[in-house]
Scaffold this motif. Structure first.
Motif, PDB file in Angstrom:
ATOM      1  N   PHE A   1       1.996  -0.749  -8.814  1.00 15.04           N
ATOM      2  CA  PHE A   1       3.249  -0.765  -8.064  1.00 15.04           C
ATOM      3  C   PHE A   1       3.909  -2.143  -8.144  1.00 15.04           C
ATOM      4  CE2 PHE A   1       5.382  -1.073  -3.762  1.00 15.04           C
ATOM      5  CZ  PHE A   1       6.457  -0.262  -4.102  1.00 15.04           C
ATOM      6  N   LEU A   2       3.102  -3.197  -8.077  1.00 16.46           N
ATOM      7  CA  LEU A   2       3.634  -4.551  -8.173  1.00 16.46           C
ATOM      8  C   LEU A   2       3.770  -5.018  -9.615  1.00 16.46           C
ATOM      9  CD1 LEU A   2       2.807  -4.469  -5.136  1.00 16.46           C
ATOM     10  CD2 LEU A   2       2.202  -6.870  -5.361  1.00 16.46           C
ATOM     11  N   GLN A   3       3.277  -4.191 -10.546  1.00 16.03           N
ATOM     12  CA  GLN A   3       3.269  -4.522 -11.974  1.00 16.03           C
ATOM     13  C   GLN A   3       2.544  -5.848 -12.226  1.00 16.03           C
ATOM     14  OE1 GLN A   3       7.432  -4.405 -13.067  1.00 16.03           O
ATOM     15  NE2 GLN A   3       7.430  -2.172 -13.191  1.00 16.03           N
ATOM     16  N   HIS A   4       1.402  -5.993 -11.514  1.00 15.23           N
ATOM     17  CA  HIS A   4       0.562  -7.167 -11.674  1.00 15.23           C
ATOM     18  C   HIS A   4      -0.785  -6.673 -12.184  1.00 15.23           C
ATOM     19  CE1 HIS A   4      -1.035 -11.197 -10.912  1.00 15.23           C
ATOM     20  NE2 HIS A   4      -2.119 -10.588 -10.411  1.00 15.23           N
ATOM     21  N   MET A   5      -1.076  -6.894 -13.457  1.00 16.29           N
ATOM     22  CA  MET A   5      -2.230  -6.257 -14.090  1.00 16.29           C
ATOM     23  C   MET A   5      -3.335  -7.233 -14.470  1.00 16.29           C
ATOM     24  SD  MET A   5      -1.179  -3.190 -14.002  1.00 16.29           S
ATOM     25  CE  MET A   5      -2.356  -2.342 -15.042  1.00 16.29           C
ATOM     26  N   SER A   6      -3.253  -8.513 -14.091  1.00 13.90           N
ATOM     27  CA  SER A   6      -4.220  -9.508 -14.572  1.00 13.90           C
ATOM     28  C   SER A   6      -5.532  -9.482 -13.785  1.00 13.90           C
ATOM     29  CB  SER A   6      -3.620 -10.918 -14.487  1.00 13.90           C
ATOM     30  OG  SER A   6      -3.313 -11.225 -13.141  1.00 13.90           O
ATOM     31  N   GLU A   7      -5.544  -8.814 -12.621  1.00  8.01           N
ATOM     32  CA  GLU A   7      -6.729  -8.819 -11.756  1.00  8.01           C
ATOM     33  C   GLU A   7      -7.559  -7.561 -11.933  1.00  8.01           C
ATOM     34  OE1 GLU A   7      -6.854  -6.422  -8.973  1.00  8.01           O
ATOM     35  OE2 GLU A   7      -5.228  -5.646 -10.193  1.00  8.01           O
TER      36      GLU A   7
ATOM     37  N   LEU B   1       4.063  -4.454  -1.093  1.00  4.71           N
ATOM     38  CA  LEU B   1       2.622  -4.346  -0.847  1.00  4.71           C
ATOM     39  C   LEU B   1       2.118  -3.085  -1.521  1.00  4.71           C
ATOM     40  CD1 LEU B   1       2.733  -4.758   3.039  1.00  4.71           C
ATOM     41  CD2 LEU B   1       2.198  -6.575   1.436  1.00  4.71           C
ATOM     42  N   GLY B   2       0.908  -3.165  -2.088  1.00  5.54           N
ATOM     43  CA  GLY B   2       0.348  -1.939  -2.633  1.00  5.54           C
ATOM     44  C   GLY B   2      -0.544  -2.155  -3.825  1.00  5.54           C
ATOM     45  N   SER B   3      -0.554  -1.156  -4.714  1.00  2.00           N
ATOM     46  CA  SER B   3      -1.432  -1.208  -5.879  1.00  2.00           C
ATOM     47  C   SER B   3      -0.891  -2.183  -6.912  1.00  2.00           C
ATOM     48  CB  SER B   3      -1.552   0.180  -6.497  1.00  2.00           C
ATOM     49  OG  SER B   3      -0.294   0.600  -7.009  1.00  2.00           O
ATOM     50  N   SER B   4      -1.774  -2.584  -7.851  1.00  7.69           N
ATOM     51  CA  SER B   4      -1.357  -3.509  -8.907  1.00  7.69           C
ATOM     52  C   SER B   4      -0.292  -2.866  -9.793  1.00  7.69           C
ATOM     53  CB  SER B   4      -2.569  -3.929  -9.738  1.00  7.69           C
ATOM     54  OG  SER B   4      -3.209  -2.786 -10.285  1.00  7.69           O
TER      55      SER B   4
ATOM     56  N   GLY C   1       2.685   2.210  -2.462  1.00 11.05           N
ATOM     57  CA  GLY C   1       2.783   1.047  -1.601  1.00 11.05           C
ATOM     58  C   GLY C   1       4.053   1.003  -0.785  1.00 11.05           C
ATOM     59  N   ILE C   2       4.377  -0.215  -0.287  1.00  6.53           N
ATOM     60  CA  ILE C   2       5.508  -0.422   0.623  1.00  6.53           C
ATOM     61  C   ILE C   2       6.480  -1.417   0.006  1.00  6.53           C
ATOM     62  CG2 ILE C   2       6.192  -1.263   2.918  1.00  6.53           C
ATOM     63  CD1 ILE C   2       3.306  -0.610   3.840  1.00  6.53           C
ATOM     64  N   TYR C   3       7.773  -1.125   0.189  1.00  7.94           N
ATOM     65  CA  TYR C   3       8.820  -2.086  -0.192  1.00  7.94           C
ATOM     66  C   TYR C   3       9.736  -2.238   1.016  1.00  7.94           C
ATOM     67  CZ  TYR C   3      12.855  -4.214  -2.424  1.00  7.94           C
ATOM     68  OH  TYR C   3      13.887  -5.070  -2.744  1.00  7.94           O
ATOM     69  N   ALA C   4       9.935  -3.499   1.459  1.00 10.70           N
ATOM     70  CA  ALA C   4      10.784  -3.749   2.634  1.00 10.70           C
ATOM     71  C   ALA C   4      11.631  -4.999   2.402  1.00 10.70           C
ATOM     72  CB  ALA C   4       9.922  -3.927   3.882  1.00 10.70           C
TER      73      ALA C   4
ATOM     74  N   THR D   1     -11.276  -2.149  -4.073  1.00 12.37           N
ATOM     75  CA  THR D   1     -10.070  -1.669  -3.396  1.00 12.37           C
ATOM     76  C   THR D   1      -9.276  -2.861  -2.901  1.00 12.37           C
ATOM     77  OG1 THR D   1     -11.214   0.351  -2.696  1.00 12.37           O
ATOM     78  CG2 THR D   1      -9.203  -0.244  -1.517  1.00 12.37           C
ATOM     79  N   LYS D   2      -8.014  -2.977  -3.381  1.00 13.77           N
ATOM     80  CA  LYS D   2      -7.207  -4.137  -3.031  1.00 13.77           C
ATOM     81  C   LYS D   2      -5.793  -3.716  -2.642  1.00 13.77           C
ATOM     82  CE  LYS D   2      -9.559  -7.497  -6.040  1.00 13.77           C
ATOM     83  NZ  LYS D   2      -9.376  -8.557  -7.041  1.00 13.77           N
ATOM     84  N   VAL D   3      -5.188  -4.519  -1.751  1.00  8.47           N
ATOM     85  CA  VAL D   3      -3.770  -4.401  -1.438  1.00  8.47           C
ATOM     86  C   VAL D   3      -3.116  -5.700  -1.881  1.00  8.47           C
ATOM     87  CG1 VAL D   3      -2.046  -4.250   0.380  1.00  8.47           C
ATOM     88  CG2 VAL D   3      -4.079  -2.812   0.491  1.00  8.47           C
TER      89      VAL D   3
END
Length: 793
Positions: free
Chosen positions: A582-588, A577-580, A565-568, A594-596
């Protein structure tokens, strides 16, 4: 005066000017100096390639002082950075293998030169050097010192290669004039007009014919003598040896005939032979030029770049539509297609495609940036200085650094046949001559000459390059742009095809997007817009076009991690922005779509859900390919669409998900270890490693200026459903080569059978030989075009 030849340049030495050094004789101190340079740098094997291969060095004191002017040097350079300068120099003296060898080893002669590459047809050498260790003036002076003075003119520097060599036309003209007049003067003896001929003018006309034949023998046929001489000196037998031998023997035999009044000789046959052979050579040259013209007429790359209009609107344009003064937007990992001036505050440019060095170079606003660089990091804007150089991009794409080492079977066949053909031909002609000499002297000479002429492997040698050249042209017209002709044979060997999913079998243009989560306000959308603007990932590009356009802000920091993903950051604000993962968000991800995902200032906001639209004709394409190939979908996405793909695609299709870029590369490597010939079809971004590793790498282009130099072909996205045609066409191209090989061999067998039995005159053989070339070229062209008709099926 007593004369001998110079060891370096081969020119005659006048005794009083002779220079002795190292037990060798030189015509001047310049040649001796060049020899010393080679010897001191352990490069005396230069003389092993060809005896006396050098040129006499010229006195150039002060001639190139203008190269001390940095403004002039800048105009000549193709590329100019702190530690790397690249220049292409036109060198008229390039003429043989020894020239290529010495010019591609300049780094041994001149400290500071990194690499040098010779373009033999254009007589140019491309030199990559370090300006801190040497400069252009020193390089040019060194080239002059070893006898390779470059041609440099600021006024017409780019037009040097447009000079046309008309020597072949002149030779054909002279041969045609002599042939026609010799035939005309030979009519009395053809029709045996005894009264007129014997009484008064027979001797006069015979010697007149002899005189008219001299320009043909010495001038028109000179190329064959030179080629044969060089071939013998290099201890290699080429086809010009028997041709030159046949011409010389015909001339000597004919001269003997008129001296001793044995007859009128074969001057008409000799002149006709030379004329028809040169005509065949002209036909060959014109055909090659036509194929080259077709290949260079339009841009190789159907890739596009984003142009910024005066009203700030961003539109994609094809790169050959770019003009001086245009303003371009360059995203992360995009190739810079033209030279220009950086408008943005800063940029990090990776010139590894040009220099081989992967370290990004920092640039500031107002700095010049060069074509072939790759933007790394945040989005930048630039102003165009020159329109795109298609030849430069092609040169970049064909860089030796990115060439894959492959075994080319058709070349081996051609080389093997050519290697043994000439000695076998010479042996057959000698044996036949010795047989006939005891039966009929005239027939013996006819047989000897006819064999040498009719059994020409020119048609055999032309089979592969003409077939592949024509196929290359046809594929280019149908928007598959291949790096070179050897790729076609590799395509024919493929047994496994691996497809990426996102941006390859899915289209970016028709994807439906929905948002799930906390509503984003205007400020959030500004950050999202600004972050997405710098990315080249297919999902990022589609999302950037989907969300409402907001005011763009320049990020203070931008990083795009491939496959994640992207970090800005924007001042004190951050966005991820990016995969779950990468964001360390695993509840979904209960439905595994396919999600961003979006996270702003450490707070998770929600996700954009992509309902992928697959490319038109995907099911039919896979159905066709599954009959001949092993098919694999290799994706970095989750397996949320496994069931959809299983229903759409043939049962045997292998689906592999959650693959990181390095895992894709390992997957390809494992397939190759199992003995598979693998073709990878990807978008050129996350798949760069896999494209490079595969036997054939095809990059899909859809308004994205990203491609991997290691890919072997670029396919316009609109032609995706025609992949089966291209694969089948490559197989048919190889069939055409084998059929034309058979046709060439059949021609040689039939021609030789007539020649050996004395039923083929040399003049007839001379006419048949170019006709065989025309036949082969026509055959491969017709067959290629017939196979190409299946394109719409």
């Amino acid at each position: 005066m007593d004369t001998t030849n110079c060891f370096h340049c081969g020119n005659e030495i006048i005794k009083k000017d002779e220079v002795l050094f190292d037990e060798k004789k030189f015509c001047c101190n310049g040649c001796k100096t060049v020899y010393e340079i080679f010897s001191n740098n352990d490069m005396s094997c230069y003389y092993d390639f060809q005896a006396s291969p050098g040129a006499t060095p010229l006195d150039i004191k002060g001639k190139y002082d203008f190269l001390d002017d940095e403004k002039i040097v800048t105009k000549l350079l193709e590329f100019e950075e702190n530690s790397t300068h690249i220049v292409s120099l036109y060198i008229p003296h390039i003429h043989c293998s020894s020239c290529i060898w010495i010019l591609e080893n300049l780094q041994k002669l001149q400290p500071g030169i990194n690499t040098s590459q010779v373009n033999f047809p254009e007589k140019k050498v491309r030199i990559n050097y370090n300006p801190e260790a040497t400069n252009l003036k020193q390089i040019v002076e060194r080239l002059c010192a070893i006898g390779y003075e470059p041609y440099i003119s600021l006024d017409n520097y780019d037009e040097v290669k447009k000079v046309v060599d008309r020597s072949l036309i002149y030779k054909i003209g002279v041969a045609f004039f002599c042939f026609g007049n010799i035939m005309l003067l030979s009519f009395p003896e053809y029709f045996e007009v005894q009264e007129f001929w014997i009484n008064q003018y027979r001797g006069f006309f015979r010697w007149l014919i002899f005189a008219i034949s001299l320009p043909t023998f010495f001038y028109s046929a000179s190329g064959y003598y030179v080629s044969a001489y060089k071939s013998i000196k290099s201890k290699m037998l080429n086809i010009d040896i028997p041709i030159a031998l046949g011409i010389v023997i015909m001339f000597i035999r004919s001269t003997v005939d008129i001296i001793f009044d044995y007859g009128q000789g074969f001057f008409d046959s000799m002149a006709g032979l030379i004329f028809f052979m040169l005509l065949g050579k002209l036909f060959q040259q014109k055909t090659y030029n036509f194929l080259s013209f077709e290949r260079d007429y339009k841009s190789y790359f159907p890739i596009a770049i984003t142009k910024i209009l005066n009203d700030k609107t961003e539109i994609p344009v094809q790169i050959y539509d770019i003009k001086k003064g245009d303003r371009l937007l360059i995203r992360n990992q995009e190739l810079i297609p033209v030279d220009g001036i950086l408008i943005s505050d800063t940029a990090a440019i990776d010139y590894s495609f040009v220099t081989g060095e992967a370290v990004a170079i920092e640039k500031k606003s107002g700095d010049k940036i060069f074509a072939g660089g790759k933007q790394v990091g945040k989005v930048i804007e630039m102003e165009v200085l020159f329109s795109v150089s298609q030849s430069y991009l092609t040169q970049l794409w064909s860089n030796d650094v990115f060439q894959k080492k492959v075994d080319i079977k058709h070349k081996t066949i051609t080389d093997r046949i050519s290697r043994y053909f000439t000695p076998a031909l010479l042996g057959l002609s000698v044996v036949s001559f010795l047989y006939w000499i005891f039966i009929d002297t005239d027939t013996a000479f006819n047989v000897f000459t006819a064999i040498l002429i009719v059994a020409c492997p020119c048609a055999l040698a032309l089979t592969a390059p003409f077939t592949l050249g024509n196929v290359l042209r046809i594929m280019g017209r149908r928007k598959l742009y291949l790096k070179n002709a050897t790729v076609i044979e590799q395509l024919a060997k493929v047994d496994t095809i691996v497809f990426d999913k996102t941006g390859t079998i899915t289209t970016n243009k028709k994807t439906s997007i929905t948002y799930e989560g906390e509503m984003l306000n205007d400020f959030d959308l500004k950050l999202l817009n600004s972050a997405l603007r710098g990315s080249n990932h297919p999902l990022s590009r589609r999302l950037y076009e989907f969300i409402p356009r907001k005011e763009i802000r320049e990020p203070s920091y931008f990083e795009e991690i491939i496959g994640k993903g992207i970090y800005a950051t924007f001042d004190e604000n951050t966005i991820k922005l990016g995969s779950s993962q990468f964001l360390q968000h695993m509840s979904e991800n209960t439905h595994k779509k396919t999600k961003v995902h979006v996270e702003i200032n450490g707070i998770y906001k929600g996700s954009y859900v992509f309902n992928n639209q697959y490319r038109a004709g995907l099911e039919q394409l896979f159905e066709k390919l599954s009959k001949k190939y092993k098919l694999i979908i290799l994706s970095g996405d989750n397996d949320g669409e496994r069931r959809i793909l299983e229903k759409m695609l043939p049962e045997k299709t292998i689906l592999v998900f959650n693959q990181k870029p390095e895992q894709k590369l390992d997957f390809i490597e494992n397939l190759q270890k199992e003995g598979h010939n693998v073709m990878m079809v990807g978008d050129g971004l996350n798949d760069a490693g896999a494209l490079a590793k595969s036997n054939i790498g095809i990059s899909i282009s859809e308004n994205v200026n990203v491609f991997s130099p290691a890919c072997d072909g670029i396919l316009d996205a609109s032609m995706f459903d025609r992949i089966a045609f291209f694969m089948n066409f490559s197989k048919n191209a190889m069939k055409t080569i084998y059929m034309s090989f058979g046709l060439s061999l059949l021609y040689n067998v039939v021609g030789l059978s007539f020649a050996v039995t004395g039923n083929l005159l040399p003049i007839v053989a001379a006419i048949i030989m170019p006709l065989s070339t025309v036949t082969i070229v026509s055959f491969v062209t017709i067959m290629s075009n017939l196979f190409a008709r299946n394109f719409k099926k």
